[in-house]
Scaffold this active site. Sequence first.
Site, PDB file in Angstrom:
ATOM      1  N   HIS A 149       0.814  -1.224   0.000  1.00 26.90           N
ATOM      2  CA  HIS A 149       0.000   0.000   0.000  1.00 26.90           C
ATOM      3  C   HIS A 149       0.845   1.271   0.000  1.00 26.90           C
ATOM      4  O   HIS A 149       0.329   2.356   0.289  1.00 26.90           O
ATOM      5  CB  HIS A 149      -0.925   0.019   1.218  1.00 26.90           C
ATOM      6  CG  HIS A 149      -1.982  -1.032   1.186  1.00 26.90           C
ATOM      7  ND1 HIS A 149      -2.782  -1.251   0.081  1.00 26.90           N
ATOM      8  CD2 HIS A 149      -2.375  -1.935   2.124  1.00 26.90           C
ATOM      9  CE1 HIS A 149      -3.616  -2.245   0.344  1.00 26.90           C
ATOM     10  NE2 HIS A 149      -3.386  -2.681   1.564  1.00 26.90           N
ATOM     11  N   HIS A 189       2.491  -7.889   6.942  1.00 25.88           N
ATOM     12  CA  HIS A 189       1.378  -7.861   5.984  1.00 25.88           C
ATOM     13  C   HIS A 189       0.171  -8.681   6.427  1.00 25.88           C
ATOM     14  O   HIS A 189      -0.955  -8.248   6.211  1.00 25.88           O
ATOM     15  CB  HIS A 189       1.811  -8.298   4.578  1.00 25.88           C
ATOM     16  CG  HIS A 189       0.695  -8.351   3.582  1.00 25.88           C
ATOM     17  ND1 HIS A 189       0.093  -7.222   3.083  1.00 25.88           N
ATOM     18  CD2 HIS A 189       0.049  -9.410   2.991  1.00 25.88           C
ATOM     19  CE1 HIS A 189      -0.866  -7.569   2.218  1.00 25.88           C
ATOM     20  NE2 HIS A 189      -0.900  -8.887   2.148  1.00 25.88           N
TER      21      HIS A 189
HETATM   22 FE   LIG Z   1       0.360  -5.063   3.222  1.00 28.73          FE
END
Ligand SMILES: [Fe+2]
Length: 258
Positions: free
Chosen positions: A68, A176
């Site tokens: 992101h 993540h």
């Molecule tokens: Fe991520």
Amino acid sequence: MRILFVGDVVGRPGRDVVERRLRALRSELEVDFCVLNGENAADGIGITPRLAEQLLQTGVDAITLGNHTWRRSEIAPYLCSSTRVVRPANFPSSAPGSGLAVVAAADGTPVAVINLLGSLYLEPARSLWEVVDELVDEAHRETQVVVVDIHAEATSEKVALASWLDGRVTAVLGTHTHVQTADARVLPGGTAAMTDVGMTGPHDSVIGVVTDLAIQRMRTGMPVRFETARGGVRLEGALVECDAATGRATAIAPVRTE
Ligand SMILES: [Fe+2]
């Protein structure tokens, strides 16, 4: 020396707990260097220059990112000049910023921080396997203490990378997936590894998102605007102990505040 890695900081609840707890935690755990994954810092997605600077004021030495990274476009020029915030090294070679930073720890030891993106679902421009060896060699020109953030979906990629780098880096730590795993270990060559160091944010949620909204999207397949949840906030991460001269890890333990 001791290195604290703070798992994915999610939205305001995550930033607030870092601000409230990190300095005390650093002194309690006798931390010399602190890395934090900040790719979800801005309301659960992306990071802005202002938020990166705020996090760096709270006792964080370096920030890693992930898939992101570009959600807040204003971060791009900031990454070109930042010496302490890194984005995945296997983005396109023309991408702003760097995937490697070397920052001095409290005791003066230079610490290299490398950020890599896994392949499953995240589709990086280049496979991490194409760039990792060169990056580690580049880091070694400045220090033996090297921390790798492998931002990836698949456990297998994270475990494989830790084995590939065993004996060459201090730690290979996963981010993540936002769920702390129970596999913290030091591999035979002296590399500390953990598949996911966990999430710093609201745990009464679906990996940081308001539970009902996440379920609604999954059940209906329709677009649903996600909001960051608020309850069950805690800081999660990993504490790595290593020899500052050789970079070899001697211990790793999960960190989880209540
Ligand atoms: Fe991520």
